[in-house]
Design a protein around this motif. Structure first.
Motif, PDB file in Angstrom:
ATOM      1  N   GLU A 102     120.272   3.731  84.383  1.00 42.10           N
ATOM      2  CA  GLU A 102     119.104   4.135  83.602  1.00 42.10           C
ATOM      3  C   GLU A 102     119.196   5.591  83.138  1.00 42.10           C
ATOM      4  OE1 GLU A 102     115.803   1.388  86.011  1.00 42.10           O
ATOM      5  OE2 GLU A 102     116.008   3.537  86.447  1.00 42.10           O
ATOM      6  N   ALA A 103     120.162   6.340  83.680  1.00 43.52           N
ATOM      7  CA  ALA A 103     120.270   7.784  83.411  1.00 43.52           C
ATOM      8  C   ALA A 103     118.947   8.474  83.710  1.00 43.52           C
ATOM      9  CB  ALA A 103     120.721   8.047  81.976  1.00 43.52           C
ATOM     10  N   ALA A 104     118.319   8.064  84.813  1.00 44.58           N
ATOM     11  CA  ALA A 104     117.001   8.577  85.187  1.00 44.58           C
ATOM     12  C   ALA A 104     117.131   9.683  86.236  1.00 44.58           C
ATOM     13  CB  ALA A 104     116.135   7.451  85.732  1.00 44.58           C
ATOM     14  N   PRO A 105     116.297  10.700  86.140  1.00 44.76           N
ATOM     15  CA  PRO A 105     116.321  11.754  87.164  1.00 44.76           C
ATOM     16  C   PRO A 105     115.653  11.292  88.461  1.00 44.76           C
ATOM     17  CG  PRO A 105     115.323  12.510  85.092  1.00 44.76           C
ATOM     18  CD  PRO A 105     115.385  11.024  85.036  1.00 44.76           C
ATOM     19  N   ILE A 106     116.050  11.913  89.561  1.00 48.15           N
ATOM     20  CA  ILE A 106     115.360  11.777  90.843  1.00 48.15           C
ATOM     21  C   ILE A 106     114.919  13.177  91.243  1.00 48.15           C
ATOM     22  CG2 ILE A 106     115.533  11.121  93.271  1.00 48.15           C
ATOM     23  CD1 ILE A 106     117.716   9.175  92.536  1.00 48.15           C
ATOM     24  N   LEU A 107     113.626  13.357  91.446  1.00 46.97           N
ATOM     25  CA  LEU A 107     113.077  14.663  91.803  1.00 46.97           C
ATOM     26  C   LEU A 107     112.544  14.593  93.226  1.00 46.97           C
ATOM     27  CD1 LEU A 107     111.080  15.313  88.490  1.00 46.97           C
ATOM     28  CD2 LEU A 107     113.516  15.691  88.957  1.00 46.97           C
ATOM     29  N   ILE A 108     113.060  15.457  94.103  1.00 43.04           N
ATOM     30  CA  ILE A 108     112.710  15.435  95.523  1.00 43.04           C
ATOM     31  C   ILE A 108     112.090  16.766  95.904  1.00 43.04           C
ATOM     32  CG2 ILE A 108     113.576  15.025  97.857  1.00 43.04           C
ATOM     33  CD1 ILE A 108     116.047  13.704  96.627  1.00 43.04           C
ATOM     34  N   VAL A 109     110.843  16.735  96.381  1.00 40.30           N
ATOM     35  CA  VAL A 109     110.171  17.975  96.776  1.00 40.30           C
ATOM     36  C   VAL A 109     109.684  17.868  98.217  1.00 40.30           C
ATOM     37  CG1 VAL A 109     109.421  18.418  94.413  1.00 40.30           C
ATOM     38  CG2 VAL A 109     107.878  17.244  95.989  1.00 40.30           C
ATOM     39  N   GLY A 110     109.445  19.027  98.811  1.00 36.66           N
ATOM     40  CA  GLY A 110     108.935  19.061 100.175  1.00 36.66           C
ATOM     41  C   GLY A 110     109.205  20.407 100.808  1.00 36.66           C
ATOM     42  N   PRO A 111     108.535  20.700 101.904  1.00 36.64           N
ATOM     43  CA  PRO A 111     108.748  21.977 102.596  1.00 36.64           C
ATOM     44  C   PRO A 111     110.191  22.117 103.076  1.00 36.64           C
ATOM     45  CG  PRO A 111     106.781  20.857 103.413  1.00 36.64           C
ATOM     46  CD  PRO A 111     107.501  19.879 102.556  1.00 36.64           C
TER      47      PRO A 111
ATOM     48  N   SER B  42     108.304  24.460  79.820  1.00 38.26           N
ATOM     49  CA  SER B  42     107.701  23.201  79.397  1.00 38.26           C
ATOM     50  C   SER B  42     108.735  22.247  78.822  1.00 38.26           C
ATOM     51  CB  SER B  42     106.610  23.485  78.366  1.00 38.26           C
ATOM     52  OG  SER B  42     106.041  22.277  77.905  1.00 38.26           O
ATOM     53  N   ALA B  43     109.623  22.757  77.981  1.00 37.54           N
ATOM     54  CA  ALA B  43     110.642  21.916  77.345  1.00 37.54           C
ATOM     55  C   ALA B  43     111.624  21.358  78.372  1.00 37.54           C
ATOM     56  CB  ALA B  43     111.392  22.728  76.293  1.00 37.54           C
ATOM     57  N   THR B  44     111.996  22.179  79.359  1.00 43.54           N
ATOM     58  CA  THR B  44     112.948  21.743  80.390  1.00 43.54           C
ATOM     59  C   THR B  44     112.317  20.709  81.312  1.00 43.54           C
ATOM     60  OG1 THR B  44     113.954  23.952  80.349  1.00 43.54           O
ATOM     61  CG2 THR B  44     114.521  22.521  82.198  1.00 43.54           C
ATOM     62  N   LEU B  45     111.116  21.011  81.780  1.00 44.92           N
ATOM     63  CA  LEU B  45     110.466  20.142  82.758  1.00 44.92           C
ATOM     64  C   LEU B  45     110.030  18.813  82.147  1.00 44.92           C
ATOM     65  CD1 LEU B  45     108.387  22.773  84.750  1.00 44.92           C
ATOM     66  CD2 LEU B  45     110.667  21.868  85.235  1.00 44.92           C
ATOM     67  N   ASP B  46     109.666  18.809  80.874  1.00 43.88           N
ATOM     68  CA  ASP B  46     109.330  17.546  80.211  1.00 43.88           C
ATOM     69  C   ASP B  46     110.506  16.585  80.243  1.00 43.88           C
ATOM     70  OD1 ASP B  46     106.749  18.176  79.670  1.00 43.88           O
ATOM     71  OD2 ASP B  46     107.040  18.591  77.537  1.00 43.88           O
ATOM     72  N   ARG B  47     111.697  17.113  80.037  1.00 51.00           N
ATOM     73  CA  ARG B  47     112.895  16.269  80.058  1.00 51.00           C
ATOM     74  C   ARG B  47     113.222  15.796  81.472  1.00 51.00           C
ATOM     75  NH1 ARG B  47     113.334  19.641  75.783  1.00 51.00           N
ATOM     76  NH2 ARG B  47     114.440  18.923  73.916  1.00 51.00           N
ATOM     77  N   LEU B  48     113.020  16.677  82.438  1.00 55.43           N
ATOM     78  CA  LEU B  48     113.303  16.303  83.826  1.00 55.43           C
ATOM     79  C   LEU B  48     112.331  15.239  84.335  1.00 55.43           C
ATOM     80  CD1 LEU B  48     114.199  19.565  85.810  1.00 55.43           C
ATOM     81  CD2 LEU B  48     115.617  17.535  85.500  1.00 55.43           C
ATOM     82  N   ARG B  49     111.078  15.360  83.962  1.00 57.13           N
ATOM     83  CA  ARG B  49     110.053  14.463  84.500  1.00 57.13           C
ATOM     84  C   ARG B  49     110.014  13.110  83.810  1.00 57.13           C
ATOM     85  NH1 ARG B  49     105.751  19.421  84.442  1.00 57.13           N
ATOM     86  NH2 ARG B  49     106.172  20.247  86.534  1.00 57.13           N
ATOM     87  N   HIS B  50     110.572  13.024  82.608  1.00 58.99           N
ATOM     88  CA  HIS B  50     110.499  11.774  81.853  1.00 58.99           C
ATOM     89  C   HIS B  50     111.263  10.656  82.574  1.00 58.99           C
ATOM     90  CE1 HIS B  50     111.600   9.240  78.137  1.00 58.99           C
ATOM     91  NE2 HIS B  50     110.351   8.971  78.476  1.00 58.99           N
ATOM     92  N   ASN B  51     110.562   9.582  82.903  1.00 59.82           N
ATOM     93  CA  ASN B  51     111.145   8.415  83.582  1.00 59.82           C
ATOM     94  C   ASN B  51     111.752   8.741  84.944  1.00 59.82           C
ATOM     95  OD1 ASN B  51     110.469   6.571  81.563  1.00 59.82           O
ATOM     96  ND2 ASN B  51     112.363   6.955  80.419  1.00 59.82           N
ATOM     97  N   ALA B  52     111.306   9.843  85.549  1.00 58.54           N
ATOM     98  CA  ALA B  52     111.906  10.270  86.821  1.00 58.54           C
ATOM     99  C   ALA B  52     111.322   9.506  88.003  1.00 58.54           C
ATOM    100  CB  ALA B  52     111.687  11.768  87.022  1.00 58.54           C
ATOM    101  N   TYR B  53     112.148   9.336  89.027  1.00 60.10           N
ATOM    102  CA  TYR B  53     111.687   8.851  90.327  1.00 60.10           C
ATOM    103  C   TYR B  53     111.320  10.083  91.150  1.00 60.10           C
ATOM    104  CZ  TYR B  53     113.837   4.388  89.072  1.00 60.10           C
ATOM    105  OH  TYR B  53     114.175   3.212  88.439  1.00 60.10           O
ATOM    106  N   CYS B  54     110.067  10.164  91.584  1.00 59.83           N
ATOM    107  CA  CYS B  54     109.581  11.352  92.294  1.00 59.83           C
ATOM    108  C   CYS B  54     109.366  11.035  93.769  1.00 59.83           C
ATOM    109  CB  CYS B  54     108.278  11.846  91.665  1.00 59.83           C
ATOM    110  SG  CYS B  54     108.457  12.331  89.925  1.00 59.83           S
ATOM    111  N   LEU B  55     109.964  11.850  94.625  1.00 57.95           N
ATOM    112  CA  LEU B  55     109.857  11.668  96.071  1.00 57.95           C
ATOM    113  C   LEU B  55     109.293  12.928  96.703  1.00 57.95           C
ATOM    114  CD1 LEU B  55     113.410  10.136  96.662  1.00 57.95           C
ATOM    115  CD2 LEU B  55     111.262   8.872  96.534  1.00 57.95           C
TER     116      LEU B  55
END
Length: 262
Positions: free
Chosen positions: A99-108, A219-232
């Motif tokens: 899917e060429a989809a990003p995975i974004l992982i956040v946490g302490p 804004s331009a960078t993060l819009d591309r990263l967040r589009h269709n991303a799997y967020c954890l």
């Protein structure tokens, strides 16, 4: 007549050293089992294929530049009961790659973001996918060095083509020019073309803070990263928390005096 000495230079010439490594053992096996010639040949070819696949796997491991060998099997899911384990297993299967989809992982800090990112990278390598792991700071430093050498566009193109890029510790340090522009260029080149995993200590709503000098670029960078991303979101105690020392037992420095000692 033993044909192996004669076969050795021929197999080397044909770059079939996988067969060369096992031909004596396979020959004994074939004789003992009265194996048909085709079965014997199939075993030798299988050895060669296995050797080549192992070499490719080892090469991908080196190119990935992982900090340590972290796997999904080693990940302590019990510490993070709210984490969607079904989704993690689905991601490990690699659908996001096609899917060429990003995975974004956040946490302490210390909740296992880098571990999980590298574990997913290991899964991708097992599936024959090339992976590159860098911290955000390392990545922008690499691009800045390429600019100084007149090789920026070539390096950017090479990084954009990596099937899976893992960017660790995004937002740990503010992105100052030209690092903010370099990261934007890379994300824009990879957008909807290749998969990217990003880890960060910042909450998703705080990611624009990584671009203090240019909110429009953020804004331009993060819009591309967040589009269709799997967020954890990894929400739990740090596994780096220090272990508490056991409480010392009180001891008496003086002996109790017996009544007859008074």
């Amino acid at each position: 007549m033993n044909p192996i000495p004669e076969l050795t230079p021929q197999l080397k010439q044909l770059r079939l050293s996988g067969m060369l490594d096992s031909i004596e053992a396979r020959n004994r096996q074939a004789i003992e089992a009265k194996m048909p010639y085709t079965d014997f040949l199939a075993l030798l070819i299988g050895d060669e294929v296995a050797r080549r696949e192992q070499r490719k796997f080892s090469l991908r491991q080196r190119r990935a530049n992982f900090r340590t060998t972290k796997t999904l099997e080693q990940f302590d899911f019990d510490r993070l009961p709210q984490l969607n384990r079904t989704l993690i297993n689905d991601l490990a299967a690699g659908r996001y790659l096609s899917e060429a989809a990003p995975i974004l992982i956040v946490g302490p800090s210390g909740t296992g973001k880098s571990h999980l990112a590298q574990a997913l990278g290991q899964c991708a390598i097992r599936q024959g996918v090339d992976v590159v792991f860098n911290t955000c700071t390392q990545l922008t430093t690499i691009l800045n060095a390429a600019r100084a050498n007149g090789a920026y566009q070539r390096k950017l193109t090479a990084l954009a083509r990596v099937p899976l890029m893992i960017i660790d510790d995004f937002g740990l340090k503010p992105l100052r020019p030209p690092a903010d522009e370099d990261l934007h260029d890379l994300i824009a080149e990879r957008y909807e073309s290749t998969a990217t995993i990003v880890t960060s200590n910042l909450d998703f709503s705080e990611w624009d803070q990584a671009f203090p000098a240019n909110k429009l670029l953020a804004s331009a960078t993060l819009d591309r990263l967040r589009h269709n991303a799997y967020c954890l979101t990894l929400d739990g105690q740090s596994y780096r928390s220090p272990k508490l020392a056991p409480k010392a037992q009180p001891t008496s420095l003086a002996k109790k005096r017996k009544p007859d000692e008074d």
